[in-house]
Structures are given as structure tokens and as C-alpha cells.
Design a protein around this motif. Structure first.
Motif, PDB file in Angstrom:
ATOM      1  N   SER A  45     -27.498  41.126  33.627  1.00  0.00           N
ATOM      2  CA  SER A  45     -25.986  41.026  33.177  1.00  0.00           C
ATOM      3  C   SER A  45     -25.218  42.124  34.362  1.00  0.00           C
ATOM      4  O   SER A  45     -24.405  41.405  35.016  1.00  0.00           O
ATOM      5  N   ALA A  46     -26.024  43.370  34.361  1.00  0.00           N
ATOM      6  CA  ALA A  46     -25.371  44.241  35.509  1.00  0.00           C
ATOM      7  C   ALA A  46     -25.440  43.628  37.235  1.00  0.00           C
ATOM      8  O   ALA A  46     -23.965  43.951  37.354  1.00  0.00           O
ATOM      9  N   ALA A  47     -26.670  43.564  36.943  1.00  0.00           N
ATOM     10  CA  ALA A  47     -26.889  43.101  38.652  1.00  0.00           C
ATOM     11  C   ALA A  47     -25.795  41.651  38.679  1.00  0.00           C
ATOM     12  O   ALA A  47     -25.006  41.501  40.180  1.00  0.00           O
ATOM     13  N   ALA A  48     -25.609  40.354  38.084  1.00  0.00           N
ATOM     14  CA  ALA A  48     -24.618  39.829  38.388  1.00  0.00           C
ATOM     15  C   ALA A  48     -23.556  39.491  38.238  1.00  0.00           C
ATOM     16  O   ALA A  48     -22.826  39.409  38.917  1.00  0.00           O
ATOM     17  N   PRO A  59     -17.413  50.524  18.291  1.00  0.00           N
ATOM     18  CA  PRO A  59     -16.901  48.997  18.401  1.00  0.00           C
ATOM     19  C   PRO A  59     -18.116  48.775  17.786  1.00  0.00           C
ATOM     20  O   PRO A  59     -19.292  48.827  17.262  1.00  0.00           O
ATOM     21  N   VAL A  60     -17.744  47.603  16.813  1.00  0.00           N
ATOM     22  CA  VAL A  60     -18.454  46.829  16.886  1.00  0.00           C
ATOM     23  C   VAL A  60     -19.523  45.924  17.223  1.00  0.00           C
ATOM     24  O   VAL A  60     -18.436  45.375  18.662  1.00  0.00           O
ATOM     25  N   PRO A  61     -20.383  46.222  16.374  1.00  0.00           N
ATOM     26  CA  PRO A  61     -21.337  45.311  18.258  1.00  0.00           C
ATOM     27  C   PRO A  61     -20.893  44.030  18.441  1.00  0.00           C
ATOM     28  O   PRO A  61     -20.506  43.030  17.634  1.00  0.00           O
ATOM     29  N   GLY A  62     -21.178  43.929  19.570  1.00  0.00           N
ATOM     30  CA  GLY A  62     -20.869  42.729  19.974  1.00  0.00           C
ATOM     31  C   GLY A  62     -19.265  42.749  20.960  1.00  0.00           C
ATOM     32  O   GLY A  62     -18.585  40.727  21.183  1.00  0.00           O
ATOM     33  N   THR A  63     -18.250  43.550  20.450  1.00  0.00           N
ATOM     34  CA  THR A  63     -17.122  43.328  21.220  1.00  0.00           C
ATOM     35  C   THR A  63     -16.820  44.530  21.863  1.00  0.00           C
ATOM     36  O   THR A  63     -15.470  44.850  21.993  1.00  0.00           O
ATOM     37  N   ASP A  64     -17.623  45.167  22.721  1.00  0.00           N
ATOM     38  CA  ASP A  64     -17.403  45.833  24.097  1.00  0.00           C
ATOM     39  C   ASP A  64     -16.368  45.501  24.934  1.00  0.00           C
ATOM     40  O   ASP A  64     -16.010  45.981  25.729  1.00  0.00           O
ATOM     41  N   LEU A  65     -16.040  43.899  25.143  1.00  0.00           N
ATOM     42  CA  LEU A  65     -15.055  43.308  26.045  1.00  0.00           C
ATOM     43  C   LEU A  65     -13.872  43.098  26.083  1.00  0.00           C
ATOM     44  O   LEU A  65     -13.269  43.670  26.270  1.00  0.00           O
ATOM     45  N   VAL A  66     -14.069  43.690  24.220  1.00  0.00           N
ATOM     46  CA  VAL A  66     -12.768  43.472  23.945  1.00  0.00           C
ATOM     47  C   VAL A  66     -12.065  44.661  23.597  1.00  0.00           C
ATOM     48  O   VAL A  66     -10.496  45.457  23.793  1.00  0.00           O
ATOM     49  N   LEU A  67     -12.755  45.954  24.308  1.00  0.00           N
ATOM     50  CA  LEU A  67     -12.619  47.290  24.121  1.00  0.00           C
ATOM     51  C   LEU A  67     -12.214  47.273  25.151  1.00  0.00           C
ATOM     52  O   LEU A  67     -11.128  48.021  25.511  1.00  0.00           O
ATOM     53  N   ALA A  68     -12.969  46.705  26.467  1.00  0.00           N
ATOM     54  CA  ALA A  68     -12.504  47.435  27.521  1.00  0.00           C
ATOM     55  C   ALA A  68     -11.176  45.996  28.245  1.00  0.00           C
ATOM     56  O   ALA A  68     -10.433  46.755  29.002  1.00  0.00           O
ATOM     57  N   VAL A 111     -17.129  55.383  35.837  1.00  0.00           N
ATOM     58  CA  VAL A 111     -17.808  54.682  34.463  1.00  0.00           C
ATOM     59  C   VAL A 111     -18.691  53.874  34.049  1.00  0.00           C
ATOM     60  O   VAL A 111     -18.545  53.431  35.661  1.00  0.00           O
ATOM     61  N   LEU A 112     -19.663  54.405  34.234  1.00  0.00           N
ATOM     62  CA  LEU A 112     -20.862  53.726  33.688  1.00  0.00           C
ATOM     63  C   LEU A 112     -21.187  53.338  32.524  1.00  0.00           C
ATOM     64  O   LEU A 112     -20.810  53.363  31.626  1.00  0.00           O
ATOM     65  N   THR A 113     -21.981  51.523  32.502  1.00  0.00           N
ATOM     66  CA  THR A 113     -22.092  50.759  32.070  1.00  0.00           C
ATOM     67  C   THR A 113     -24.006  50.550  31.311  1.00  0.00           C
ATOM     68  O   THR A 113     -24.690  51.160  32.829  1.00  0.00           O
ATOM     69  N   ALA A 114     -24.492  50.487  30.379  1.00  0.00           N
ATOM     70  CA  ALA A 114     -26.108  50.501  30.325  1.00  0.00           C
ATOM     71  C   ALA A 114     -26.414  49.274  28.792  1.00  0.00           C
ATOM     72  O   ALA A 114     -25.322  48.537  29.037  1.00  0.00           O
ATOM     73  N   ARG A 115     -27.358  49.376  29.064  1.00  0.00           N
ATOM     74  CA  ARG A 115     -27.892  48.418  28.008  1.00  0.00           C
ATOM     75  C   ARG A 115     -26.959  47.705  26.600  1.00  0.00           C
ATOM     76  O   ARG A 115     -26.886  46.568  26.385  1.00  0.00           O
ATOM     77  N   GLY A 116     -26.610  49.022  25.700  1.00  0.00           N
ATOM     78  CA  GLY A 116     -25.562  48.447  25.161  1.00  0.00           C
ATOM     79  C   GLY A 116     -24.192  47.446  25.453  1.00  0.00           C
ATOM     80  O   GLY A 116     -23.551  46.536  24.715  1.00  0.00           O
ATOM     81  N   ALA A 117     -23.743  46.932  26.374  1.00  0.00           N
ATOM     82  CA  ALA A 117     -22.577  46.530  26.525  1.00  0.00           C
ATOM     83  C   ALA A 117     -23.225  45.256  27.642  1.00  0.00           C
ATOM     84  O   ALA A 117     -22.046  44.313  27.798  1.00  0.00           O
ATOM     85  N   GLU A 118     -24.566  45.667  28.459  1.00  0.00           N
ATOM     86  CA  GLU A 118     -25.346  44.079  28.141  1.00  0.00           C
ATOM     87  C   GLU A 118     -26.071  43.338  28.133  1.00  0.00           C
ATOM     88  O   GLU A 118     -25.651  41.825  28.203  1.00  0.00           O
ATOM     89  N   GLN A 119     -26.430  43.908  27.063  1.00  0.00           N
ATOM     90  CA  GLN A 119     -27.922  43.044  26.314  1.00  0.00           C
ATOM     91  C   GLN A 119     -26.883  42.182  25.434  1.00  0.00           C
ATOM     92  O   GLN A 119     -27.501  42.292  24.271  1.00  0.00           O
ATOM     93  N   ASP A 149     -20.368  38.978  31.367  1.00  0.00           N
ATOM     94  CA  ASP A 149     -17.931  39.453  31.451  1.00  0.00           C
ATOM     95  C   ASP A 149     -18.586  40.768  30.768  1.00  0.00           C
ATOM     96  O   ASP A 149     -16.783  40.852  30.922  1.00  0.00           O
ATOM     97  N   THR A 150     -18.448  41.162  29.708  1.00  0.00           N
ATOM     98  CA  THR A 150     -18.353  42.323  29.239  1.00  0.00           C
ATOM     99  C   THR A 150     -18.839  43.637  30.407  1.00  0.00           C
ATOM    100  O   THR A 150     -18.097  44.319  30.967  1.00  0.00           O
ATOM    101  N   VAL A 151     -19.573  43.858  31.305  1.00  0.00           N
ATOM    102  CA  VAL A 151     -19.270  44.326  32.511  1.00  0.00           C
ATOM    103  C   VAL A 151     -18.188  43.707  33.518  1.00  0.00           C
ATOM    104  O   VAL A 151     -17.593  45.067  33.927  1.00  0.00           O
TER     105      VAL A 151
END
Length: 697
Positions: free
Chosen positions: A127-130, A202-211, A277-285, A291-293
């Protein structure tokens, strides 16, 4: 004399030396600066572990190498004659050296003529790569050296628990105010609070909303870098049209993070001169991980971070060669040099290096989950050759994966320890470990490193390159390069002119101590430690903001399954645990699977701290020891994914896929907790089941 090499575990690739008896010691290297974590310190103990595989096995019985390879080759030939080339599939790993990853891709597409090849990096960095490719035109996890973080003022870690997953990285963050985004109060989150920063839960699965809420705050608070956006990017207006709907108070209602904290984080980022700003698996899996990344990238671009000296956006690669592993051809849709397999020019270039007709190279194949799911279906794989991966533990919906693997006509596993997948294989091929082989790896910052041989492997053990070239020859395709240096030289030629251009990197330059980050297009080129300083990799030279919006997780809690389960790592274990669970001092710290639960949630479920519980989803259940953790969200439970048997966390995870990256939804599953009277988990009881007496090679 000790030999200088690198740790076999995570993508920091910490510098270490290995002595003649397999003892390890840290050495000075930019990523670890003379330190190691517990996993690194104990890495040498596996070199002489009593479970070490030292003889090929067919049907669980020791045989000669000639017999084992002959059996594989004849079985593959028979299956392909009857069912076609794609009846045989290959599965690689992010821990393989660049040479192995490259040659495995060539083997699949030339010797096997199959399109069915993918690797476990699909579960890690896809996901990060894409997201990086569509935003910047190029994917390199960190487009700057790790040491650039030393002087950071503010660092946002979205879904990263680096204090446990790669502890030496924390040494580069000691001067920064940290913001950690994680539903758990991890050791990294604790460090954030101590640093004067914030822990956002955040609630798991809502990182995109936070961003999106953070981007909204940046715009409405007048903190956007409009000059940067105008000169270096495109697409902001379209991205803002969607983000405009997510004012912080609305975002708070969905993600659970206070609107005031969102505004504080944005003010810190905008008010600092050195920020990352660095992302990892919590945002990507996630089933919407790309879309989250992308949402985090959009925020970073709005603030002018990427390509700015002293600032940046990056993604933290996990596996030891997670970066190089995805660049050189073991992904379903890629050719060496990070070229797309459906690009006619890329096919022509690589075909020229391989000496084949471009039309003979198969097109894109199935992604990892889809490849496994196709087993047992018309046109699906009937044989699977696995190198460097433990699918029975690491893949989502593990019970279904196990049934699929058991349905194969032929399962071949090349490994050095009998992990859960190897134990059920028809053929097991014993291969060398990290300290017994030569090669290169590419760490999380795009730096190419030399792995050096310090020890001779046990009698009867061969390298993965020997296995690949041996099988290719038996299938009628001789002429593959046979030594690591020769393979790397061919890789250099195949990558030349591609996005990940290694053509200027040589063993001699690396052995002379040069620090070479790709792209490095000629032998007099110094490499590229910092990307995007002048332009991004898209043809227009700009970064592209991509409009994204929140989509709920693929599976939400309901009355039967009221909790969200998320998975991750612990300090002393690595990946599926096939290695670290065998290290006594590591296993003593974390000997069994567990589930973290808020005390109130535990009370409602009728379980207590220290008792056993079953964590059940619609796909299966995991047996786990209960740990009551008051800082955890009451709606969330956490399980580590390092354990096998009935303690495998992936028995409950959701195989729903991201539409772009085909990443599974590891981080959110609807579950329930029930008390469990069983106190003797199956765990690792099958260990050693396939071991036999050594047979001459």
C-alpha cells in the motif's frame, strides 16, 4: 577474523560482525551506531540450532539433493504439460537478498514460463509503495537517510511502533517532539508523551479520517505552503474538495481523536523548520491502505515537506530486504529495476538481458492472496514453490490458507528451519542462513548493502541460488548466472534505466565502503541519498495530490462481534516467529500468544487478566492469554502475529483487499471474546516433525 555484515532481521539492516563460531557483535553503522536490539544480539544462536534443516526431504524422508531436485523438476514438468504454465506458482519473501529476488523472478518467467509469482511484501509494503508511486512517481520507503531524522523538530509516526519493531531507530528521534498515531499506548507512544508530544488513539480503520482532519485544519488555520503547492505539485484543489468535508470536529466523531489535538499537531508541523511524517503498517495494512497513505502524503505536500531539505515524508519498510525485494521482479506485476511488466519498453529491455523474446515473458499474475485463493480452482496453481516465507502463519484467514496449501499437488519449501509451512510441504530444501552467504540487500533508506559470508554452511545445505539454478537446468534452462556477484551484475544490467537503477553499483564499490543509494546510473555516479530535491519522478516533475475520502473498514463491529481486533509485533519476535520463537532468551520473554484487552471490556466478556480466552471472528478463533491494559481503547483488542498453531492471529484476520495494492485488511477484524478453559495451546508442538537423519548431498 570477524566478518563485517548486517543483521538478518528488519530493514534498518544494523551493522554487525560475525565471528568464526557464529558470535555476533554490533559495529558502527549509520542506522544503529554501534547498538543492536535483542533480536540482533541473539541472531547467531540460530546458526547452529538443533532444528536446523540439513537434508532435503521428500514426503518427510531424507533424500539426496539430486533426488529432491529431480522430483520437483519432473513433477513441475508433468503438471505444466497437463495444465499449462500457470499451474505452477512461486512465492518469495522480503528477506531474500537482491540476488535471490532477481533470480527467482527470472526463474519463474523464463524457466517456468508462469505469470504466477508474488511475495510476502504484498502483506507489508504494497500500500505504501502504490501510494508513493502515484504521488511521487517513485517508491523508495525513505527518500532520505535515516540520519536526517537526528535533527528533526517534529516527527509524526502514523501506525509505527518503532521502539519495539526496530529499536535502534529510536536513537535518531531523541531530539524530536513525537506524535504517535496508534490505538495502543505502545512504548513508542510513551516516548511521544515524554518528548512533549502527543499520542493520538484513533478507532482502528479511521486513520484516513484523522489525516483528512489534519489537512482541513492546515487549510482553515492558514498553515498551507501555497508557494510550494504552486511550484512543486498538482491536484491540490481536487484533494481539498474531499478534505473540505472533514473539519476536525466531524473527523473527531468518526476517528475518536480530539479536534484540539488535530489543530495542535498541524501547528507543530507548520511551525517547525525540520519536520517529518512517516507511515508504517498501522496505516497501510487496510483494505483502503493506499488511500490512507495518500491522505498522509497530501497533508505532507500541503505543508511543503517532501523534497525539502531537512523535512520529508517517508514510509518505514519492515522486512530486511523489503525495499530491494519489491524492486527486482518477484512481484506479480513487476520486472527488475522496478519496471512494470505490462510496459512494452520494460519487457524489451529485460528480455534483451535475459536473451529471450519479449513476447515469451508472461504478463501480470495474481497478487499473493488471490494466488493462494486460486489454488484448487480451474486454472489455478496446482504446485507452489515457496522461498523465504511462512504462509501458514503470515497470510490472512489462515485456516483457509492452510486448506488451500493442503490441496496442492506439490508444495515445495526452501528454508533453513522447519516453520509451519515447511512442516506440511511435500518437498523441503535446506538452504543457507544469512551469515553463510554472499549478496546484497537494500535497507529502508534505499542504501544497497553487502551481506558477507562469515561461516561455512552445514554439510548438505545449499544456497537458494544453487536451488534456483539447479531447477532451471533440470527444466532445460541452463545459462543462469550461478554466483552472487554474477547475478548482481546481471541485475545491474536489467535495472539500467529503470526507476530503481542499480547499474552503477558494484560489489567492488560496496566493498570499498562507498555509501550508495539508488538510483545510481553509472559507476562514477555517487548515488542518490536524497530524492526529490529538484523534481519529483513524474514526467511533469511535480508531486501529485490525489483526492481520497473515508471508506469504512471492510468489516465493522456488530452485535455478534462487537469489538475491533488489530494485530502487530512485539519487541522480541520477528514476522511469523519461525526464527525468534526458537531463541530461548527471546521465547522466555514472550513464550505464548496473548490478547490485550481493556479491563472493562474483559469484565463484560467474563475473562480476567492472566486467563485464557478465545478471540473469535467470522473466519476462525485464536487462543490467547488475556492481558488487561487500561490504556487500550475499550472497543479494541490487540494480538501479536508471531505465533503458530491455534495461537496464530491470522486465523481471525480479514482477506479483504485494497483495490489498488491488493493488501489484505490485517488491522481491522470484527471479533468477540469468550472464556476458554483450554490451557495447553497447540502452539509449536509439531516442531521437528519433518526432521530426519542427514543424507549425503
Amino acid at each position: 577474523m570477524p566478518v563485517d555484515t548486517h543483521c538478518p532481521y528488519c530493514a534498518l539492516q544494523c551493522g554487525m560482525s560475525v565471528g568464526t563460531a557464529g558470535e555476533v557483535a554490533p559495529r558502527e553503522f549509520p542506522t544503529n551506531r554501534g547498538g543492536l536490539c535483542q533480536k540482533g544480539w541473539t541472531a547467531g544462536s540460530l546458526l547452529s540450532h538443533p532444528d536446523r534443516l540439513t537434508s532435503p526431504l521428500v514426503g518427510g524422508r531424507p533424500v539426496t539433493w539430486e533426488s529432491a531436485l529431480g522430483h520437483v523438476a519432473s513433477s513441475v514438468r508433468a503438471l505444466q504439460e497437463e495444465h499449462g504454465p500457470d499451474s505452477v506458482a512461486v512465492f518469495g519473501g522480503g528477506g531474500l537478498t537482491n540476488e535471490k529476488a532477481y533470480l527467482l523472478g527470472r526463474f519463474a518467467r523464463v524457466a517456468l514460463r508462469t505469470s504466477q509469482i508474488d511475495y510476502n511484501g504484498r502483506f507489508c509494503m504494497s500500500s505504501a509503495a502504490a501510494a508513493g508511486n502515484r504521488a511521487f512517481g517513485l517508491d523508495r520507503g525513505l527518500p532520505f537517510p535515516v540520519t536526517d531524522l537526528d535533527d528533526a523538530d517534529v516527527v509524526v509516526l502514523a501506525g509505527a511502533n518503532v521502539a519495539e519493531t526496530m529499536p535502534p531507530l529510536m536513537g535518531h528521534l531523541t531530539g524530536a517532539r513525537l506524535v504517535v498515531v496508534d490505538p495502543r499506548r505502545t512504548p513508542t507512544a510513551e516516548r511521544a508523551v515524554v518528548s512533549g508530544g502527543l499520542h493520538l488513539q484513533p478507532v482502528p480503520g479511521t486513520d484516513l479520517v484523522l489525516a483528512l482532519g489534519l489537512l482541513h485544519a492546515a487549510v482553515t488555520e492558514g498553515l498551507v505552503d501555497h508557494a510550494y503547492l504552486s511550484s512543486r505539485t498538482t491536484g491540490f484543489d481536487d484533494a481539498w474538495q474531499l478534505a473540505a468535508q472533514w473539519w476536525p470536529e466531524r473527523a473527531e466523531r468518526v476517528c475518536g481523536v480530539a479536534a484540539a489535538d488535530m489543530r495542535t499537531v498541524v501547528s507543530w508541523l507548520a511551525g517547525s523548520s525540520r519536520r517529518y511524517v512517516l507511515t508504517a503498517r498501522g496505516a497501510e495494512q487496510h483494505a483502503h491502505g493506499v488511500d490512507t497513505v495518500t491522505a498522509w502524503i497530501n497533508l505532507s505536500l500541503a505543508l511543503g515537506l517532501p523534497g525539502t531539505p531537512g523535512s520529508g515524508f517517508g514510509t518505514i519498510t519492515g522486512q530486511g530486504n523489503g525495499q530491494g525485494g519489491r524492486e527486482h521482479g518477484q512481484k506479480a506485476d513487476q520486472l527488475p529495476g522496478y519496471r512494470r511488466i505490462d510496459d512494452p519498453r520494460a519487457r524489451a529491455h529485460v528480455a534483451g538481458v535475459w536473451g529471450v523474446d519479449p513476447s515469451s515473458i508472461p504478463g501480470p499474475g495474481r497478487s499473493a492472496v488471490e494466488l493462494i485463493d486460486a489454488i484448487g480452482t480451474p486454472g489455478g496453481p496446482r504446485a507452489l514453490l515457496v522461498f523465504g516465507s511462512n504462509l501458514r502463519v503470515s497470510a490472512p484467514d489462515a485456516a483457509r490458507v492452510a486448506s488451500k496449501l493442503d490441496a496442492l499437488d506439490l508444495l515445495v519449501v526452501a528454508d533453513f528451519l522447519p516453520g509451519e509451512t515447511a512442516r506440511r510441504a511435500d518437498v523441503v530444501l535446506p538452504v543457507t542462513q544469512w551469515a553463510e552467504e554472499e549478496g546484497t540487500l537494500t535497507n529502508l533508506e534505499g542504501r544497497v548493502l553487502r551481506r558477507r559470508r562469515a561461516l561455512d554452511p552445514p554439510d548438505g545445505v545449499r544456497t537458494d541460488l544453487d536451488v534456483i539454478t539447479g531447477l532451471a537446468a533440470l527444466l532445460g534452462f541452463g545459462g543462469f548466472p550461478t554466483t552472487p556477484r554474477a547475478v548482481f551484475d546481471e541485475l545491474r544490467a536489467a535495472s539500467a534505466g529503470g526507476p530503481a537503477d542499480y547499474s552503477g553499483i558494484t560489489y567492488d564499490r560496496l566493498d570499498d565502503g562507498e555509501a550508495l543509494h539508488w538510483p545510481c546510473p553509472s559507476t562514477d555516479h555517487p548515488g542518490t541519498p536524497r530524492l526529490f530535491l529538484d523534481r519529483f519522478a513524474h514526467p511533469d516533475g511535480r508531486a501529485h495530490l490525489v483526492p481520497v475520502d473515508h471508506v469504512p473498514a471492510a468489516e465493522l463491529p456488530d452485535d455478534p462481534y462487537p469489538l475491533r481486533a488489530t494485530t502487530g509485533r512485539v519487541l522480541v519476535h520477528y514476522q511469523s516467529g519461525a526464527q525468534t520463537r526458537r531463541v530461548g532468551e527471546l521465547a522466555a520473554v514472550a513464550p505464548e500468544g496473548f490478547v490485550e484487552v481493556h479491563p472493562d471490556t474483559a469484565a463484560r466478556a467474563g475473562v480476567a487478566d492472566g486467563s485464557w480466552a478465545r478471540v473469535e471472528s467470522r473466519r476462525g478463533s485464536v487462543l490467547a492469554r488475556v492481558r488487561c491494559v487500561a490504556s487500550l481503547r475499550p472497543d479494541t483488542v490487540f494480538l501479536p502475529f508471531h505465533f503458530g498453531g491455534d495461537q496464530a492471529a491470522n486465523l481471525i484476520t480479514n482477506p479483504a483487499l485494497d483495490p489498488v495494492s491488493r493488501m489484505p485488511e490485517f488491522k481491522v477484524a470484527a471479533v468477540r471474546l469468550i472464556p476458554a478453559p483450554v490451557t495447553t495451546p497447540v502452539g509449536d508442538r509439531e516442531a521437528g516433525a519433518v526432521l530426519g537423519a542427514a543424507v549425503p548431498a
